[in-house]
Design an enzyme around this catalytic site. Structure first.
Site, short mmCIF file in Angstrom:
data_model
loop_
_atom_site.label_atom_id
_atom_site.label_comp_id
_atom_site.label_asym_id
_atom_site.label_seq_id
_atom_site.Cartn_x
_atom_site.Cartn_y
_atom_site.Cartn_z
N LYS A 1 47.38 -9.11 47.74
CA LYS A 1 46.30 -9.74 46.96
C LYS A 1 44.93 -9.58 47.62
CE LYS A 1 49.58 -13.04 44.98
NZ LYS A 1 49.76 -14.26 44.19
N PHE B 1 47.77 -19.39 49.15
CA PHE B 1 48.84 -20.20 49.70
C PHE B 1 50.16 -19.49 49.43
CE2 PHE B 1 47.67 -24.61 51.02
CZ PHE B 1 46.30 -24.45 50.95
N ASP C 1 54.59 -18.88 37.23
CA ASP C 1 54.59 -17.41 37.09
C ASP C 1 54.91 -16.97 35.67
OD1 ASP C 1 53.94 -16.64 39.76
OD2 ASP C 1 55.89 -17.41 40.37
N LYS D 1 58.52 -30.76 17.86
CA LYS D 1 59.54 -30.90 18.90
C LYS D 1 60.83 -30.19 18.47
CE LYS D 1 62.36 -34.15 21.39
NZ LYS D 1 63.06 -35.39 21.29
N LYS E 1 51.64 -11.31 50.80
CA LYS E 1 50.60 -11.77 49.86
C LYS E 1 49.21 -11.46 50.38
CE LYS E 1 53.44 -15.02 47.53
NZ LYS E 1 54.25 -16.16 47.62
N ASN F 1 55.96 -27.53 37.84
CA ASN F 1 56.53 -27.69 39.18
C ASN F 1 56.01 -28.99 39.78
OD1 ASN F 1 54.01 -27.10 40.81
ND2 ASN F 1 54.18 -25.24 39.57
O1 PMT Z 1 49.82 -30.06 45.43
P1 PMT Z 1 50.65 -30.54 46.60
O2 PMT Z 1 51.71 -31.55 46.19
O3 PMT Z 1 49.80 -31.04 47.74
O4 PMT Z 1 51.48 -29.30 47.15
C1 PMT Z 1 50.80 -28.23 47.76
C2 PMT Z 1 51.50 -26.87 47.50
C3 PMT Z 1 52.87 -26.88 48.16
C4 PMT Z 1 51.63 -26.63 46.00
C5 PMT Z 1 50.54 -25.80 48.14
O5 PMT Z 1 50.47 -26.05 49.51
C6 PMT Z 1 51.06 -24.39 47.93
O6 PMT Z 1 51.81 -23.84 48.71
N1 PMT Z 1 50.61 -23.73 46.82
C7 PMT Z 1 51.02 -22.36 46.43
C8 PMT Z 1 52.36 -22.41 45.82
C9 PMT Z 1 52.99 -21.05 45.56
O7 PMT Z 1 54.17 -20.96 45.52
O8 PMT Z 1 52.21 -20.06 45.40
P2 PMT Z 1 52.75 -18.56 44.94
O9 PMT Z 1 53.59 -17.96 45.99
O10 PMT Z 1 53.29 -18.66 43.55
O11 PMT Z 1 51.38 -17.86 44.84
C10 PMT Z 1 50.68 -17.31 45.93
C11 PMT Z 1 49.20 -17.51 45.73
O12 PMT Z 1 48.76 -16.89 44.52
C12 PMT Z 1 48.78 -18.96 45.64
O13 PMT Z 1 47.56 -19.09 46.30
C13 PMT Z 1 48.61 -19.21 44.15
O14 PMT Z 1 47.63 -20.19 43.86
C14 PMT Z 1 48.19 -17.84 43.64
N2 PMT Z 1 48.69 -17.53 42.28
C15 PMT Z 1 50.02 -17.45 42.04
C16 PMT Z 1 50.47 -17.12 40.76
C17 PMT Z 1 49.54 -16.89 39.74
N3 PMT Z 1 49.93 -16.59 38.53
N4 PMT Z 1 48.23 -16.97 40.00
C18 PMT Z 1 47.79 -17.28 41.25
O15 PMT Z 1 46.57 -17.38 41.48
#
Ligand code: PMT
Length: 404
Positions: free
Chosen positions: A344, A326, A281, A291, A340, A212
């Site tokens: 979590k 986040f 995810d 490749k 979340k 991403n």
């Molecule tokens: O890096 P930048 O360009 O500055 O951009 C910042 C950002 C937009 C990436 C950041 O601000 C942000 O929002 N990060 C979380 C992105 C996200 O979509 O998270 P999520 O909804 O997939 O996950 C929720 C939370 O669980 C997050 O804290 C994530 O780190 C955590 N997570 C998610 C999936 C996973 N398999 N393991 C995790 O720990």
């Protein structure tokens, strides 16, 4: 006097302006509040107040020239830059603001400020028209975006005869700002802060991956700010092009599974975890060692779900660590943040709406800080300032956890 504070040095920068005499009172006030105060003057400032005055008030040598004998073994402006917990420039002229905004370093004060990692407070003093000029305001905004704090000049009669904004702010107000920054400069000391940043790349074959647009800017800004505030910081980051932040343990990983292993290895010693990484995810169910040729590529890609690292920390947490997640969504971001938070077992979620231009890759972002009891919307801010605001809340959460 507080013994902690006695160890902190506040560096007062004095520039060439009639308000320079008021810096004498600032030095006295900061000394009275228990800080060690050192003074750096520009050559023009010495036309208004003699260095001997500041030397007498602070009980410390006053730095003016880059070329004078140096008191220690280290280059003087570097040792001053490292020693300072806070730098306060009061009064600060339009010229010095312009130099700082453009990274110029041609005298003792500007080289010291360029070299320091300490927070910088600027208290401008100048003629009203100079203060209001677009170019001055653009320089002030550029510095604000980089995390400088401004103590706005006051309205009143100016030395040039004009009446308007431009008078140096009250000394007590400047001293309060310096004291607040000095407190902040230490508020995470003794804590281990674990930060995740960037994307993860899930390889399909040696040249293709699922990933991403996360640049890592958010997580790196958080790690840098936490280190500046005295924390021991571990930063586990996916593939990004940013350099290692100063004084931070940086662990560079590629996949979600590698990120999970690096995070779990550090979780038990962590007091705070801030998960800003955009973890993929899903990962491809299989990895092709060569490749994949276009003609031989399957029509569909079989995927497997990656473990949710943060959810796992929420399960393992015994209430000891502060957990921050986040949420990036293109719609319904506040509701998703609340989900979340509960699912979590987090203390705080930073919600960002990424449907517009802000969020991934940008220098600025607009976020909502969501807890179980409030949703606090911040204005559009540079990611370094978001890191500062976030860590203010985190420090309060740590204090609250420890007081129960
Ligand atoms: O890096 P930048 O360009 O500055 O951009 C910042 C950002 C937009 C990436 C950041 O601000 C942000 O929002 N990060 C979380 C992105 C996200 O979509 O998270 P999520 O909804 O997939 O996950 C929720 C939370 O669980 C997050 O804290 C994530 O780190 C955590 N997570 C998610 C999936 C996973 N398999 N393991 C995790 O720990």
């Amino acid at each position: 006097m507080a013994s902690k504070r006695e160890q902190q040095t506040i560096l007062v920068g004095v520039t060439g302006c009639i308000g320079a005499y008021k810096a004498c009172e600032l030095v006295r006030e900061l000394s009275r509040r228990g800080f060690r105060v050192k003074v750096v003057m520009t050559e023009s400032a010495t036309r208004f107040v003699a260095p001997l005055t500041f030397r007498t008030l602070s009980g410390e040598p006053v730095a003016v020239s880059l070329w004078a004998d140096e008191p220690g073994s280290k280059v003087h402006h570097i040792s001053l830059a490292e020693e300072a917990s806070v730098v306060v420039i009061a009064p600060c002229t339009a010229n010095v603001i312009a130099k700082l905004a453009h990274g110029r370093a041609d005298d003792m004060l500007t080289t010291t400020v360029l070299a320091t990692e300490a927070p910088v407070i600027v208290a401008p003093a100048m003629n009203t028209h100079m203060w209001r000029k677009d170019v001055t305001q653009a320089n002030v905004n550029a510095l604000r975006a980089r995390g400088y704090t401004f103590v706005e000049p006051a309205y009143g009669a100016l030395a040039c005869g004009d009446v308007g904004e431009g008078r140096l702010a009250d000394i007590a107000v400047i001293a309060d700002a310096a004291q607040a920054e000095a407190t902040r400069a230490r508020d995470l000391s003794g804590l281990h802060v674990l930060v995740t940043a960037g994307p993860t790349h899930e390889p399909i074959d040696p040249v293709r991956f699922i990933g991403n647009r996360s640049s890592g800017k958010t997580g790196f800004a958080i790690a840098e700010e936490a280190a500046r505030r005295g924390a021991r910081v571990s930063l586990v980051t996916g593939p990004v092009t940013l350099p290692d932040p100063f004084g931070v343990e940086v662990v560079r990983v590629t996949t979600a599974l590698q990120m999970r292993a690096a995070v779990l290895a550090r979780f038990d010693s962590s007091d705070v975890v801030i998960a800003s990484a955009a973890v993929a995810d899903f990962r491809p169910a299989s990895f092709a060692s060569g490749k994949i040729k276009k003609a031989e590529a399957p029509e569909t890609l079989a995927l497997e779900r990656n473990p949710d690292i943060l959810a796992e920390l929420g399960e393992r947490n015994d209430g000891r660590a502060v957990l921050v997640g986040f949420a990036a969504e293109t719609s319904g971001v506040r509701a998703s943040a609340r989900e979340k938070l509960l699912a979590k077992k987090l203390d705080l979620v930073v919600a960002n709406d990424v449907s517009g231009e802000l969020g991934f890759e940008t220098d600025e972002n607009r976020v909502v800080l969501v807890t179980s009891y409030a949703a606090e919307e911040l204005p559009v801010l540079d990611k370094r300032l978001i890191a500062r605001e976030l860590l203010d809340r985190v420090a309060a959460l740590v204090r609250a956890k420890r007081s129960v």
